[in-house]
Design a protein around this motif. Structure first.
Motif, PDB file in Angstrom:
ATOM      1  N   CYS A  42     -17.268  11.351 -18.878  1.00  0.00           N
ATOM      2  CA  CYS A  42     -15.998  10.763 -18.426  1.00  0.00           C
ATOM      3  C   CYS A  42     -15.586   9.613 -19.339  1.00  0.00           C
ATOM      4  O   CYS A  42     -14.406   9.466 -19.684  1.00  0.00           O
ATOM      5  CB  CYS A  42     -16.121  10.275 -16.985  1.00  0.00           C
ATOM      6  SG  CYS A  42     -16.305  11.608 -15.767  1.00  0.00           S
ATOM      7  N   CYS A  78      -9.277  11.637 -14.223  1.00  0.00           N
ATOM      8  CA  CYS A  78      -9.808  12.898 -14.728  1.00  0.00           C
ATOM      9  C   CYS A  78     -10.543  13.630 -13.613  1.00  0.00           C
ATOM     10  O   CYS A  78     -10.772  13.078 -12.531  1.00  0.00           O
ATOM     11  CB  CYS A  78     -10.745  12.664 -15.914  1.00  0.00           C
ATOM     12  SG  CYS A  78     -12.299  11.825 -15.494  1.00  0.00           S
ATOM     13  N   TYR A 133     -15.569   2.388 -14.026  1.00  0.00           N
ATOM     14  CA  TYR A 133     -15.640   3.778 -13.573  1.00  0.00           C
ATOM     15  C   TYR A 133     -15.659   3.811 -12.045  1.00  0.00           C
ATOM     16  O   TYR A 133     -16.396   3.056 -11.409  1.00  0.00           O
ATOM     17  CB  TYR A 133     -16.912   4.388 -14.154  1.00  0.00           C
ATOM     18  CG  TYR A 133     -17.329   5.748 -13.631  1.00  0.00           C
ATOM     19  CD1 TYR A 133     -16.997   6.912 -14.320  1.00  0.00           C
ATOM     20  CD2 TYR A 133     -18.115   5.860 -12.486  1.00  0.00           C
ATOM     21  CE1 TYR A 133     -17.421   8.156 -13.870  1.00  0.00           C
ATOM     22  CE2 TYR A 133     -18.537   7.100 -12.024  1.00  0.00           C
ATOM     23  CZ  TYR A 133     -18.188   8.241 -12.718  1.00  0.00           C
ATOM     24  OH  TYR A 133     -18.614   9.469 -12.269  1.00  0.00           O
ATOM     25  N   VAL A 162     -14.119  15.872 -13.115  1.00  0.00           N
ATOM     26  CA  VAL A 162     -15.373  16.282 -13.734  1.00  0.00           C
ATOM     27  C   VAL A 162     -16.009  17.353 -12.848  1.00  0.00           C
ATOM     28  O   VAL A 162     -16.041  17.223 -11.626  1.00  0.00           O
ATOM     29  CB  VAL A 162     -16.336  15.086 -13.933  1.00  0.00           C
ATOM     30  CG1 VAL A 162     -16.705  14.428 -12.616  1.00  0.00           C
ATOM     31  CG2 VAL A 162     -17.588  15.520 -14.694  1.00  0.00           C
ATOM     32  N   TYR A 212     -23.121  11.948 -15.087  1.00  0.00           N
ATOM     33  CA  TYR A 212     -21.757  12.459 -15.253  1.00  0.00           C
ATOM     34  C   TYR A 212     -20.788  11.376 -15.743  1.00  0.00           C
ATOM     35  O   TYR A 212     -19.655  11.681 -16.112  1.00  0.00           O
ATOM     36  CB  TYR A 212     -21.250  13.049 -13.937  1.00  0.00           C
ATOM     37  CG  TYR A 212     -21.897  14.366 -13.588  1.00  0.00           C
ATOM     38  CD1 TYR A 212     -21.351  15.569 -14.032  1.00  0.00           C
ATOM     39  CD2 TYR A 212     -23.068  14.409 -12.839  1.00  0.00           C
ATOM     40  CE1 TYR A 212     -21.954  16.781 -13.725  1.00  0.00           C
ATOM     41  CE2 TYR A 212     -23.682  15.616 -12.528  1.00  0.00           C
ATOM     42  CZ  TYR A 212     -23.119  16.799 -12.976  1.00  0.00           C
ATOM     43  OH  TYR A 212     -23.726  18.004 -12.675  1.00  0.00           O
ATOM     44  N   GLU A 213     -21.238  10.136 -15.724  1.00  0.00           N
ATOM     45  CA  GLU A 213     -20.367   9.063 -16.204  1.00  0.00           C
ATOM     46  C   GLU A 213     -20.104   9.179 -17.704  1.00  0.00           C
ATOM     47  O   GLU A 213     -18.989   8.929 -18.173  1.00  0.00           O
ATOM     48  CB  GLU A 213     -20.984   7.689 -15.900  1.00  0.00           C
ATOM     49  CG  GLU A 213     -20.944   7.301 -14.437  1.00  0.00           C
ATOM     50  CD  GLU A 213     -21.319   5.841 -14.228  1.00  0.00           C
ATOM     51  OE1 GLU A 213     -21.054   5.026 -15.142  1.00  0.00           O
ATOM     52  OE2 GLU A 213     -21.872   5.522 -13.165  1.00  0.00           O
ATOM     53  N   TRP A 240      -8.471  16.255 -18.282  1.00  0.00           N
ATOM     54  CA  TRP A 240      -7.525  15.148 -18.221  1.00  0.00           C
ATOM     55  C   TRP A 240      -6.330  15.484 -19.097  1.00  0.00           C
ATOM     56  O   TRP A 240      -6.378  16.390 -19.920  1.00  0.00           O
ATOM     57  CB  TRP A 240      -8.167  13.843 -18.722  1.00  0.00           C
ATOM     58  CG  TRP A 240      -8.598  13.907 -20.162  1.00  0.00           C
ATOM     59  CD1 TRP A 240      -9.754  14.442 -20.650  1.00  0.00           C
ATOM     60  CD2 TRP A 240      -7.866  13.448 -21.307  1.00  0.00           C
ATOM     61  NE1 TRP A 240      -9.803  14.353 -22.021  1.00  0.00           N
ATOM     62  CE2 TRP A 240      -8.656  13.737 -22.455  1.00  0.00           C
ATOM     63  CE3 TRP A 240      -6.633  12.820 -21.478  1.00  0.00           C
ATOM     64  CZ2 TRP A 240      -8.243  13.420 -23.744  1.00  0.00           C
ATOM     65  CZ3 TRP A 240      -6.219  12.501 -22.766  1.00  0.00           C
ATOM     66  CH2 TRP A 240      -7.022  12.797 -23.881  1.00  0.00           C
ATOM     67  N   ILE A 279     -12.241  11.331 -10.647  1.00  0.00           N
ATOM     68  CA  ILE A 279     -12.751  10.113 -11.277  1.00  0.00           C
ATOM     69  C   ILE A 279     -11.596   9.274 -11.811  1.00  0.00           C
ATOM     70  O   ILE A 279     -10.590   9.805 -12.294  1.00  0.00           O
ATOM     71  CB  ILE A 279     -13.707  10.456 -12.447  1.00  0.00           C
ATOM     72  CG1 ILE A 279     -14.848  11.358 -11.966  1.00  0.00           C
ATOM     73  CG2 ILE A 279     -14.240   9.186 -13.102  1.00  0.00           C
ATOM     74  CD1 ILE A 279     -15.749  10.745 -10.914  1.00  0.00           C
ATOM     75  N   VAL A 294     -14.963  17.909 -18.341  1.00  0.00           N
ATOM     76  CA  VAL A 294     -14.007  16.885 -17.919  1.00  0.00           C
ATOM     77  C   VAL A 294     -12.598  17.333 -18.280  1.00  0.00           C
ATOM     78  O   VAL A 294     -12.341  17.745 -19.416  1.00  0.00           O
ATOM     79  CB  VAL A 294     -14.308  15.527 -18.590  1.00  0.00           C
ATOM     80  CG1 VAL A 294     -13.291  14.477 -18.148  1.00  0.00           C
ATOM     81  CG2 VAL A 294     -15.724  15.070 -18.247  1.00  0.00           C
TER      82      VAL A 294
END
Length: 303
Positions: free
Chosen positions: A88, A7, A69, A9, A84-85, A17, A52, A15
């Motif tokens: 995602c 993806c 990740y 971000v 930002y995780e 994808w 990512i 995000v």
């Protein structure tokens, strides 16, 4: 190399994808017009988006252990922190549900070489009718069984599809995405390699090495086709089958998966092969892939 799940971000926390696309560059090209932050016009670490990946640690998409990740950037954007995780991972869960809901993982994980299944002791009219249906389906689709299976897989999951109906070998020629490659590799290792070897050994033992390679040309395609038919059973939610006209025979009498006859024979431990040179259909079974039944094509059509 990009892996599923991939993806993009953005600095704003959006995000992007799409199921079936692992390439970050392709994702960027697809969504750049929707979001100016996806324009690659700033040098690291000031760029406004990051690539990512979330992938299984054991690199096995069929039996994944733990998903992790990863930031796929040589230079990490200075704004990209742990916060930002979360978005995602939210996107990943949507992707996972969308993709894996299409696959019969239980069947895939237990895929077996049909020659390890004890075949019927006697070939009955039931088996002959299944063989007749499979022969009719195969003839109707000519060289497009693989194309039908491949292009019928949910389009948004499998992105790399060839359009040619006649091009049997496109399944090897196209660039496969990581998850699709795992599905194929699993079936290839557990099913196709030993299946082909068993039938090949039978041909060699029966006719000798001198004509083995010559005869295999006429048998190989039919063994590939039944493998393709079996692979179709791993995608039970397919409703519309490419190149299959349900208004015309033989498909107007077949409900659901048009390759059901081959799948049923497979699970009975019976592998059909067709010698196009002598126009003879055979059913093989057992560890030595011995012939349990054979019949001329013209006689099979009369059953």
């Amino acid at each position: 190399m990009c892996q599923a799940f991939s993806c993009l971000v953005t600095k704003s926390g959006k995000v992007y994808w799409q199921a079936g696309i692992d390439s970050h560059d392709r994702l960027q090209s697809k969504f750049v017009e929707k979001d100016k932050e996806l324009k690659d016009d700033k040098l690291p670490p000031d760029k406004t988006f990051a690539r990512i990946e979330i992938s299984p640690d054991n690199k096995d998409y069929i039996k994944p252990d733990r998903w992790s990740y990863h930031v796929d950037e040589k230079v990490k954007p200075k704004w990209l922190n742990q916060s930002y995780e979360k978005p995602c991972w939210v996107a990943f869960k949507k992707w996972y549900k969308k993709v894996y809901s299409q696959i019969d993982l239980k069947e895939l994980q237990s895929s077996v070489n049909p020659f390890t299944i004890n075949p019927p002791q006697k070939i009955t009219s039931k088996h002959k009718k299944l063989l007749k249906e499979w022969a009719s389906v195969r003839e109707s689709l000519e060289a497009s069984i693989w194309a039908s299976v491949e292009t019928s897989k949910w389009a948004s999951v499998w992105a790399s599809v060839r359009s040619s109906v006649k091009e049997r070998d496109f399944v090897w020629a196209s660039r496969w995405e990581s998850l699709e490659a795992s599905v194929w590799a699993s079936v290839w290792d557990s099913v196709w390699v030993p299946l082909r070897a068993s039938v090949g050994s039978f041909v060699r033992d029966s006719v000798g090495d001198d004509v083995n390679n010559y005869m295999w040309v006429y048998l190989d395609a039919s063994v590939k086709d039944i493998t393709g038919a079996y692979i179709s059973s791993l995608f039970p939610k397919i409703k519309n089958w490419k190149y299959v006209d349900k208004q015309k025979p033989p498909f107007n009498k077949i409900g659901g998966n048009p390759f059901r006859s081959a799948i049923t024979l497979w699970k009975m431990g019976l592998v059909p092969s067709y010698d196009s040179y002598s126009q003879v259909w055979r059913l093989h079974g057992g560890k030595d892939a011995r012939i349990l039944f054979e019949i001329k094509k013209s006689d099979l059509e009369k059953i």
